[in-house]
Design a protein around this motif. Structure first.
Motif, PDB file in Angstrom:
ATOM      1  N   ILE A 149       0.813  -1.220   0.000  1.00 58.32           N
ATOM      2  CA  ILE A 149       0.000   0.000   0.000  1.00 58.32           C
ATOM      3  C   ILE A 149       0.849   1.273   0.000  1.00 58.32           C
ATOM      4  CG2 ILE A 149      -0.232   0.157   2.524  1.00 58.32           C
ATOM      5  CD1 ILE A 149      -3.167   1.030   2.019  1.00 58.32           C
ATOM      6  N   MET A 150       2.080   1.220   0.506  1.00 54.04           N
ATOM      7  CA  MET A 150       2.908   2.412   0.569  1.00 54.04           C
ATOM      8  C   MET A 150       3.298   2.913  -0.818  1.00 54.04           C
ATOM      9  SD  MET A 150       2.953   3.222   3.654  1.00 54.04           S
ATOM     10  CE  MET A 150       4.195   4.521   3.579  1.00 54.04           C
ATOM     11  N   TYR A 151       3.546   1.988  -1.764  1.00 53.87           N
ATOM     12  CA  TYR A 151       3.915   2.440  -3.106  1.00 53.87           C
ATOM     13  C   TYR A 151       2.838   2.136  -4.149  1.00 53.87           C
ATOM     14  CZ  TYR A 151       5.346  -2.442  -4.062  1.00 53.87           C
ATOM     15  OH  TYR A 151       5.360  -3.807  -4.228  1.00 53.87           O
ATOM     16  N   ARG A 152       1.727   1.571  -3.705  1.00 53.36           N
ATOM     17  CA  ARG A 152       0.573   1.398  -4.596  1.00 53.36           C
ATOM     18  C   ARG A 152      -0.658   1.904  -3.843  1.00 53.36           C
ATOM     19  NH1 ARG A 152       0.587  -4.558  -7.081  1.00 53.36           N
ATOM     20  NH2 ARG A 152      -0.733  -3.545  -8.632  1.00 53.36           N
ATOM     21  N   PRO A 153      -0.841   3.231  -3.783  1.00 53.63           N
ATOM     22  CA  PRO A 153      -1.907   3.823  -2.971  1.00 53.63           C
ATOM     23  C   PRO A 153      -3.310   3.367  -3.357  1.00 53.63           C
ATOM     24  CG  PRO A 153      -0.315   5.492  -3.671  1.00 53.63           C
ATOM     25  CD  PRO A 153       0.012   4.253  -4.426  1.00 53.63           C
ATOM     26  N   LEU A 154      -3.462   2.818  -4.565  1.00 52.07           N
ATOM     27  CA  LEU A 154      -4.795   2.397  -4.981  1.00 52.07           C
ATOM     28  C   LEU A 154      -5.365   1.324  -4.061  1.00 52.07           C
ATOM     29  CD1 LEU A 154      -4.414  -0.582  -6.583  1.00 52.07           C
ATOM     30  CD2 LEU A 154      -3.356   0.921  -8.248  1.00 52.07           C
ATOM     31  N   PHE A 155      -4.496   0.595  -3.329  1.00 59.49           N
ATOM     32  CA  PHE A 155      -5.009  -0.370  -2.365  1.00 59.49           C
ATOM     33  C   PHE A 155      -5.815   0.332  -1.268  1.00 59.49           C
ATOM     34  CE2 PHE A 155      -1.524  -3.287  -3.812  1.00 59.49           C
ATOM     35  CZ  PHE A 155      -2.364  -4.302  -4.242  1.00 59.49           C
ATOM     36  N   GLY A 156      -5.561   1.611  -1.074  1.00 66.35           N
ATOM     37  CA  GLY A 156      -6.269   2.357  -0.044  1.00 66.35           C
ATOM     38  C   GLY A 156      -7.685   2.733  -0.423  1.00 66.35           C
ATOM     39  N   VAL A 157      -8.058   2.569  -1.695  1.00 66.56           N
ATOM     40  CA  VAL A 157      -9.428   2.900  -2.119  1.00 66.56           C
ATOM     41  C   VAL A 157     -10.200   1.674  -2.600  1.00 66.56           C
ATOM     42  CG1 VAL A 157      -8.800   5.257  -2.723  1.00 66.56           C
ATOM     43  CG2 VAL A 157      -8.655   3.475  -4.472  1.00 66.56           C
ATOM     44  N   ILE A 158      -9.586   0.504  -2.475  1.00 65.18           N
ATOM     45  CA  ILE A 158     -10.229  -0.710  -2.950  1.00 65.18           C
ATOM     46  C   ILE A 158     -11.380  -1.149  -2.044  1.00 65.18           C
ATOM     47  CG2 ILE A 158      -8.840  -2.435  -1.712  1.00 65.18           C
ATOM     48  CD1 ILE A 158      -9.683  -2.492  -5.455  1.00 65.18           C
ATOM     49  N   HIS A 159     -11.549  -0.436  -0.913  1.00 61.68           N
ATOM     50  CA  HIS A 159     -12.596  -0.827   0.040  1.00 61.68           C
ATOM     51  C   HIS A 159     -14.002  -0.677  -0.530  1.00 61.68           C
ATOM     52  CE1 HIS A 159     -13.403   3.442   0.704  1.00 61.68           C
ATOM     53  NE2 HIS A 159     -12.092   3.612   0.796  1.00 61.68           N
ATOM     54  N   HIS A 160     -14.141  -0.005  -1.676  1.00 62.57           N
ATOM     55  CA  HIS A 160     -15.486   0.132  -2.247  1.00 62.57           C
ATOM     56  C   HIS A 160     -16.065  -1.224  -2.639  1.00 62.57           C
ATOM     57  CE1 HIS A 160     -14.504  -0.700  -6.451  1.00 62.57           C
ATOM     58  NE2 HIS A 160     -13.464   0.105  -6.360  1.00 62.57           N
ATOM     59  N   LEU A 161     -15.210  -2.253  -2.797  1.00 66.27           N
ATOM     60  CA  LEU A 161     -15.714  -3.594  -3.089  1.00 66.27           C
ATOM     61  C   LEU A 161     -16.582  -4.107  -1.940  1.00 66.27           C
ATOM     62  CD1 LEU A 161     -12.487  -5.258  -4.552  1.00 66.27           C
ATOM     63  CD2 LEU A 161     -14.463  -4.391  -5.820  1.00 66.27           C
ATOM     64  N   TYR A 162     -16.198  -3.766  -0.712  1.00 61.94           N
ATOM     65  CA  TYR A 162     -16.968  -4.186   0.458  1.00 61.94           C
ATOM     66  C   TYR A 162     -18.330  -3.507   0.486  1.00 61.94           C
ATOM     67  CZ  TYR A 162     -18.259  -4.497   5.409  1.00 61.94           C
ATOM     68  OH  TYR A 162     -18.930  -4.694   6.586  1.00 61.94           O
ATOM     69  N   ARG A 163     -18.388  -2.269   0.007  1.00 63.20           N
ATOM     70  CA  ARG A 163     -19.646  -1.517   0.040  1.00 63.20           C
ATOM     71  C   ARG A 163     -20.685  -2.049  -0.935  1.00 63.20           C
ATOM     72  NH1 ARG A 163     -19.400   3.386  -1.725  1.00 63.20           N
ATOM     73  NH2 ARG A 163     -17.267   3.503  -2.510  1.00 63.20           N
ATOM     74  N   THR A 164     -20.280  -2.941  -1.849  1.00 67.96           N
ATOM     75  CA  THR A 164     -21.257  -3.510  -2.778  1.00 67.96           C
ATOM     76  C   THR A 164     -22.185  -4.504  -2.095  1.00 67.96           C
ATOM     77  OG1 THR A 164     -19.803  -5.350  -3.417  1.00 67.96           O
ATOM     78  CG2 THR A 164     -19.597  -3.277  -4.672  1.00 67.96           C
ATOM     79  N   GLY A 165     -21.769  -5.030  -0.939  1.00 67.23           N
ATOM     80  CA  GLY A 165     -22.578  -6.033  -0.257  1.00 67.23           C
ATOM     81  C   GLY A 165     -22.361  -7.441  -0.785  1.00 67.23           C
ATOM     82  N   ILE A 166     -21.486  -7.597  -1.785  1.00 71.46           N
ATOM     83  CA  ILE A 166     -21.178  -8.914  -2.331  1.00 71.46           C
ATOM     84  C   ILE A 166     -20.151  -9.598  -1.430  1.00 71.46           C
ATOM     85  CG2 ILE A 166     -20.330 -10.172  -4.348  1.00 71.46           C
ATOM     86  CD1 ILE A 166     -22.938  -8.708  -4.831  1.00 71.46           C
ATOM     87  N   PRO A 167     -20.331 -10.871  -1.089  1.00 71.69           N
ATOM     88  CA  PRO A 167     -19.331 -11.570  -0.261  1.00 71.69           C
ATOM     89  C   PRO A 167     -17.954 -11.536  -0.927  1.00 71.69           C
ATOM     90  CG  PRO A 167     -21.342 -12.865  -0.419  1.00 71.69           C
ATOM     91  CD  PRO A 167     -21.497 -11.731  -1.389  1.00 71.69           C
ATOM     92  N   ILE A 168     -16.921 -11.308  -0.123  1.00 68.35           N
ATOM     93  CA  ILE A 168     -15.548 -11.233  -0.613  1.00 68.35           C
ATOM     94  C   ILE A 168     -14.717 -12.315   0.066  1.00 68.35           C
ATOM     95  CG2 ILE A 168     -13.482  -9.798  -0.860  1.00 68.35           C
ATOM     96  CD1 ILE A 168     -15.217  -7.348  -0.649  1.00 68.35           C
ATOM     97  N   MET A 169     -13.899 -12.992  -0.729  1.00 64.18           N
ATOM     98  CA  MET A 169     -12.968 -13.975  -0.181  1.00 64.18           C
ATOM     99  C   MET A 169     -11.545 -13.507  -0.481  1.00 64.18           C
ATOM    100  SD  MET A 169     -12.629 -18.101  -0.900  1.00 64.18           S
ATOM    101  CE  MET A 169     -14.122 -18.458   0.030  1.00 64.18           C
TER     102      MET A 169
END
Length: 287
Positions: free
Chosen positions: A95-115
């Motif tokens: 995450i330190m050199y790929r900041p996009l990992f810091g915004v990937i949390h929108h996947l959780y907001r979809t309500g779809i189960p994540i593994m």
């Protein structure tokens, strides 16, 4: 098996796989074609959402608003059963050199189960992954874990970089070797000195794809080895990787993941460590 078996269990459903590395996405695409499962890599015209069963998405595209909007639209929303995040240990480690990992949390907001899948995620890293994904209710999370050891691997410590050239003649025609370097410059240098394929993030997509194909086909003896950074280290599933060589490894997580590329056919394989200088002291991280 988690995501390649899913379409066979629920053939009418849709599953998504988020991949953090270009090399991993390419490898999964190759394996997807071999299975005959309907799908492909998004974004591309090969994905037909009304019939797709398994779609691969790089983390670069998955972090965007277009992808979030896509997940909310029919026919995707009503067919999507699960999102798989492959090599999930990359979320906190990169995450330190790929900041996009810091915004990937929108996947959780979809309500779809994540593994979240990983062959080298230590238990102490899991809270950090959940924090980045903004999953604050741990009761929603189930952890499934097995022993990460591979008893068929023989791990050695070596001091001389010359050892690499000595191994070029030891592999059978179908066997492969991988050298993981501490820098892109070192990978380039080894590629130049030994005439082996090179793979790292600063190379163009065409050059990286050519290097991976050259290594897999192994037409010439020097093609049996590839010099790479961690950009080629996670999820590569070539069954006959017999030798892994590390030059000055610094991360236990990456080391565990990269040595896991060896011996996937169950046969004895060999992992070597080459130190040309004293390793730096371990840093203390929040996780």
């Amino acid at each position: 098996m988690a995501f390649f078996a899913a379409p066979f269990l629920l053939p009418d459903a849709l599953f998504l796989v988020i991949s953090p590395l270009k090399a991993l996405t390419d490898d999964l695409k190759r394996r997807l074609r071999e299975t005959g499962i309907a799908g492909g890599v998004w974004p591309s015209h090969e994905v037909h959402w009304d019939s797709a069963q398994l779609v691969l998405v790089s983390v670069h595209h998955a972090a965007g608003q277009d992808f979030f909007n896509l997940l909310q639209s029919p026919p995707i929303k009503f067919r999507l059963r699960r999102i798989f995040f492959d090599e999930a240990h990359k979320i906190p480690t990169d995450i330190m050199y790929r900041p996009l990992f810091g915004v990937i949390h929108h996947l959780y907001r979809t309500g779809i189960p994540i593994m979240f899948l990983s062959g080298s995620m230590m238990h102490r890293i899991i809270p950090h992954v959940l924090w980045i994904m903004k999953i604050d209710d741990f009761a929603l999370v189930d952890e499934i874990r097995r022993d990460m050891g591979q008893p068929n691997l023989n791990i050695h410590h070596k001091e001389l970089v010359k050892f690499i050239s000595q191994q070029l003649s030891t592999l059978a025609s179908h066997e492969r070797g991988m050298i993981f370097t501490e820098s892109r410059a070192q990978a380039d240098q080894l590629g130049h000195e030994l005439g082996i394929p090179v793979y790292h993030a600063l190379l163009s997509e065409d050059v990286k794809t050519t290097a991976a194909i050259q290594w897999r086909n192994g037409v010439m003896p020097q093609d049996h080895f590839i010099a790479a950074t961690e950009a080629f280290g996670a999820g590569i599933n070539e069954p006959h990787v017999r030798i892994i060589i590390h030059s000055n490894p610094r991360s236990l997580t990456s080391y565990l993941q990269e040595t896991g590329r060896a011996g996937r056919d169950g046969l004895p394989s060999y992992c070597f460590i080459l130190h040309s200088h004293i390793p730096p002291p371990l840093s203390i991280k929040a996780y």
